[in-house]
Design a protein around this motif. Structure first.
Motif, PDB file in Angstrom:
ATOM      1  N   GLU A  91     -39.764  -4.385 -42.187  1.00  0.00           N
ATOM      2  CA  GLU A  91     -40.207  -3.680 -40.980  1.00  0.00           C
ATOM      3  C   GLU A  91     -39.110  -3.689 -39.922  1.00  0.00           C
ATOM      4  OE1 GLU A  91     -43.848  -3.747 -37.682  1.00  0.00           O
ATOM      5  OE2 GLU A  91     -43.705  -5.299 -39.225  1.00  0.00           O
ATOM      6  N   SER A  92     -38.896  -2.540 -39.317  1.00  0.00           N
ATOM      7  CA  SER A  92     -37.961  -2.420 -38.210  1.00  0.00           C
ATOM      8  C   SER A  92     -38.636  -2.893 -36.922  1.00  0.00           C
ATOM      9  CB  SER A  92     -37.497  -0.970 -38.058  1.00  0.00           C
ATOM     10  OG  SER A  92     -36.714  -0.803 -36.901  1.00  0.00           O
ATOM     11  N   VAL A  93     -37.958  -3.785 -36.182  1.00  0.00           N
ATOM     12  CA  VAL A  93     -38.534  -4.362 -34.969  1.00  0.00           C
ATOM     13  C   VAL A  93     -37.532  -4.266 -33.825  1.00  0.00           C
ATOM     14  CG1 VAL A  93     -40.061  -5.941 -36.210  1.00  0.00           C
ATOM     15  CG2 VAL A  93     -37.739  -6.668 -35.638  1.00  0.00           C
ATOM     16  N   GLU A  94     -38.031  -4.565 -32.652  1.00  0.00           N
ATOM     17  CA  GLU A  94     -37.197  -4.532 -31.448  1.00  0.00           C
ATOM     18  C   GLU A  94     -36.238  -5.717 -31.433  1.00  0.00           C
ATOM     19  OE1 GLU A  94     -37.804  -4.364 -26.567  1.00  0.00           O
ATOM     20  OE2 GLU A  94     -39.502  -4.648 -27.941  1.00  0.00           O
ATOM     21  N   LYS A  95     -35.052  -5.497 -30.900  1.00  0.00           N
ATOM     22  CA  LYS A  95     -34.066  -6.565 -30.827  1.00  0.00           C
ATOM     23  C   LYS A  95     -34.524  -7.648 -29.870  1.00  0.00           C
ATOM     24  CE  LYS A  95     -29.943  -3.786 -31.803  1.00  0.00           C
ATOM     25  NZ  LYS A  95     -28.611  -3.344 -31.281  1.00  0.00           N
ATOM     26  N   GLN A  96     -34.172  -8.877 -30.218  1.00  0.00           N
ATOM     27  CA  GLN A  96     -34.452 -10.019 -29.360  1.00  0.00           C
ATOM     28  C   GLN A  96     -33.150 -10.579 -28.824  1.00  0.00           C
ATOM     29  OE1 GLN A  96     -36.774 -12.995 -31.374  1.00  0.00           O
ATOM     30  NE2 GLN A  96     -38.715 -11.999 -30.897  1.00  0.00           N
ATOM     31  N   LYS A  97     -33.199 -10.990 -27.554  1.00  0.00           N
ATOM     32  CA  LYS A  97     -32.026 -11.617 -26.959  1.00  0.00           C
ATOM     33  C   LYS A  97     -31.969 -13.078 -27.390  1.00  0.00           C
ATOM     34  CE  LYS A  97     -31.890  -8.645 -22.872  1.00  0.00           C
ATOM     35  NZ  LYS A  97     -31.897  -8.593 -21.379  1.00  0.00           N
TER      36      LYS A  97
END
Length: 764
Positions: free
Chosen positions: A220-226
């Motif tokens: 699954e493609s997810v949002e980047k995390q800092k």
């Protein structure tokens, strides 16, 4: 009381009396059919039982000495099997009618599983991929002369690909999640110009296995995390050629115009050989491969086939429509919340946390353990894992408790990532029921080893980074009543966990554990553990594969594994199914020189005169000293001591219950082995084991438990089994037969635990 299984008989008389009921019986050849009793007896597991007239077979004297076994195989048709059925067999005397024994065995298994699935055929809609492949978001390397399969996939946030099979995955840009682990891209975040990866950077591919024996995995493609720091875990490092090909394919993807958030690279991993397990036993057909011929709608079949062709990766089969027998891996919200809380506590705690996972059997403890390990590896270089479920071990075959140090994510069911543990002990059974005291002693020692050697780095002598804190996960067994619950409480008392994850169900309340005692929730000598309740996995219907089927798979993958699997060597088989065990050259272990300590029996009262008969054709544990240093001086001392015992015909023997098992403070289990045959004249055991010679030479003790050798490991799956074993006819094969045995001692006694007392029965 459990259902009685009906006794059936197939006779010529039965066929004659029922001709009027079916027109198909008109052409039935009653002359070739014999009266055969296919009733269900105690030997459901396909185990090798001891016959009355037994003998030892050496490698030289027997034509099938490549695998000399004791007893006979009861090959049966299970007419009404339940989830506890452990093996499916067949029997026939009309071989020409069915072609071969394997063909009929396959038909019997399919017909029985079809009856089982017809009772409750539920389709899981979550298994369908949320991704529409096209020429703009899937780019493949088309020069097949190099025998190199690679493709790039561009995904938008929220899109996912569920698949069956196996594949190598790496993130080029953005982030993707597989079973809790985040794959972070190696390319620069500045994509104002064309996207390229640095040829000097380290691009790591991770193997992902998604068979239909378990819930299918999804990417699954997810949002980047800092993240303050990026942690890299070992895998298969891409060479410069692979990175050059990827850069060439990246020029065909318009990142800005397509609005893609993640770009993944997929590679073929069919060279590892795991899909060949389908050829060993017919009941595991198509667990990795796909069969589009099963679809009823030709149009839908063509659509699905065309979508799969976009990827052009051998062994990788994305799912684009629901199908029976396939379920998706779904993460409940309680799993995410509990895991996120633990990840936060890891960063805040001074000492690494100790987590215990508990619950009834078949609620998802092992699956949650893998998800928890992967989530913790997002912030930890390593995670320690203690497996206390001897029936469903995660990183070893069944019958062992172990302490493993994990430094790479887990993408697949247990039989795909069996590894050599840091410390392990051989329990020898699928349950701690037979010797609970020894079971607890082994677990206490594993917890002590973790605290002493692993928990906090250089102070305990294992790692050189003072900031490296290695948390511990303890997976418990599913025996949640009576003695099993008492053992669970003893594990809590020994581990003193900081977190307890307990499974619960709002609908199936009989699978919920009792409330924890006060001394666990509010201890006097430590901080109380944080207790989190996680949801039980809601599976859409019964599973085709039982716990015993998965134990057999673990044994298959263990004994057929190679040394390349340990180091994750590329383009070399990790599992060598092309050469059956019956054809392999065994190791020769002289018990006068190699077994300096002796042989332990963990169950049963076996007299010394029958010891070699019991060991022949069995699975045993190879035990060695905990001190891993094995110097040449020690070898010379042991050799000199063995010369004084040259006249000893029978090895040192420590029967049960007169002697306790090997002490967990002094010995460790090196691995499992099959005693293929025994040569008493040369005092030699012929053993088959995947252990390398450097580990095997440390063996000084053999321990025999109750682990059963699967029938499939004794057959030559590369040839027609109807002709015999390894080219030898069935009538000449020692200790093996396709006919049903009978008489006292024909099979091991089975204990029925499904009979309830009168007080336990519900009031009607």
């Amino acid at each position: 009381m459990g259902r009685r299984r009906k006794k059936q008989k197939t006779t010529a008389e039965f066929v004659e009396n029922n001709k009027a009921k079916s027109e198909n019986n008109k052409n039935f050849n009653v002359i070739d059919q014999k009266t055969v009793d296919i009733s269900i007896n105690d030997n459901e597991n396909g185990m090798i039982t001891t016959s009355k007239n037994r003998e030892l077979s050496s490698r030289e004297s027997s034509p099938v000495s490549a695998l000399s076994m004791r007893g006979k195989i009861d090959v049966e048709v299970l007419s009404d099997f339940e989830n506890d059925s452990e093996d499916i067999g067949m029997i026939t005397d009309n071989e020409e009618k069915y072609g071969s024994l394997e063909d009929l065995n396959e038909r019997v298994y399919e017909s029985q599983t079809l009856k089982k699935s017809e009772k409750s055929e539920i389709l899981d809609s979550f298994v369908v991929s949320r991704f529409n492949p096209s020429s703009s978001n899937v780019v493949c390397y088309e020069e097949k002369d190099d025998n190199f399969d690679l493709c790039l996939i561009a995904m938008k946030r929220g899109e996912s690909i569920s698949f069956r099979g196996n594949v190598l995955v790496a993130s080029i840009y953005g982030e993707a999640v597989i079973m809790g682990y985040r794959l972070c891209g190696v390319s620069s975040e500045d994509v104002s110009e064309s996207l390229q990866i640095d040829l000097n950077s380290s691009l790591i591919f991770h193997p992902v296995f998604s068979p239909k024996t378990h819930s299918l995995l999804a990417i699954e493609s997810v949002e980047k995390q800092k993240m303050t720091h990026k942690i890299s875990h070992p895998g298969i490092i891409a060479c410069s050629k692979t990175k050059s090909i990827i850069n060439k394919l990246l020029s065909n993807i318009d990142l800005t115009k397509g609005g893609y958030d993640t770009i993944l690279a997929l590679r073929d991993i069919s060279w590892c050989g795991i899909q060949d397990v389908e050829n060993v036993a017919s009941c595991y057909n198509n667990i990795f491969s796909s069969n589009f011929a099963n679809n009823n709608e030709k149009k839908d079949n063509e659509i699905k086939q065309s979508k799969t062709d976009f990827f052009n990766i051998k062994g990788f089969y994305p799912i684009f429509e629901v199908a029976p027998g396939m379920t998706a891996f779904k993460i409940p919200h309680s799993w995410e919340n509990s895991t996120n809380q633990l990840v936060t506590d890891i960063l805040d705690f001074t000492l690494p946390p100790i987590s215990i996972i508990s619950g009834h059997k078949n609620v998802g403890k092992s699956t949650f353990s893998r998800y928890l390990v992967n989530s913790m590896l997002n912030i930890c270089p390593k995670v320690a894992y203690i497996e206390s479920d001897v029936g469903q071990s995660e990183f070893t075959p069944c019958g062992l408790v172990s302490l493993n140090i994990l430094d790479s994510p887990i993408f697949g069911p247990p039989f795909t990532h069996i590894q050599q543990p840091y410390r392990s002990y051989f329990i020898g059974h699928n349950s701690p029921r037979d010797d609970p005291d020894y079971y607890l002693d082994c677990l206490r020692e594993l917890i002590t080893v973790y605290r002493r050697d692993i928990a906090c780095g250089p102070e305990y002598g294992m790692y050189g980074d003072e900031q490296m804190r290695i948390p511990l996960i303890i997976n418990t067994h599913g025996w949640s009543k009576g003695m099993g619950y008492d053992l669970y409480l003893h594990i809590i008392s020994s581990a003193k966990p900081s977190h307890i994850f307990q499974f619960y169900s709002a609908t199936i309340t009989n699978k919920n554990l009792p409330p924890l005692p006060e001394y666990v929730v509010s201890p006097n000598d430590q901080e109380p553990p944080k207790v989190s309740f996680v949801e039980m996995i809601d599976t859409p219907g019964p599973s085709k594969y039982s716990a015993s089927d998965r134990r057999v798979l673990s044994l298959f993958l263990y004994f057929y594994s190679t040394s390349a699997m340990t180091v994750k060597q590329e383009s070399v088989k990790w599992w060598a199914f092309d050469q059956p065990l019956v054809r392999r050259v065994p190791w020769c272990l002289d018990w006068r020189k190699g077994l300096t300590k002796g042989i332990f029996m963990l169950s049963g009262e076996v007299p010394l005169s029958q010891l070699l008969y019991v060991l022949n054709g069995s699975i045993v544990g190879l035990i060695g000293d905990i001190d891993n240093s094995y110097k040449s001086e020690q070898v010379d001392i042991e050799m000199s001591e063995s010369k004084e015992q040259e006249s000893r015909i029978i090895p040192n023997y420590f029967p049960c219950p007169d002697f306790s098992p090997p002490s967990p403070t002094e010995y460790t289990c090196l691995g499992l082995a099959i005693i293929r045959s025994i040569d008493p004249t040369s005092h030699t055991f012929h053993i088959l084991t995947p252990l390398p010679s450097s580990v095997l030479f440390k063996t000084n003790t053999i321990v025999k438990g109750t682990l059963e050798l699967p029938v499939w490991l004794m057959l030559d799956h590369t040839k027609n089994s109807s002709l015999g074993v390894h080219g030898v006819q069935w009538k000449r094969a020692p200790y093996m037969s396709i006919e049903s045995g009978g008489g006292v001692g024909n099979a091991a006694q089975k204990i029925r635990r499904n009979i309830k007392r009168r007080s336990q029965k519900p009031n009607i």
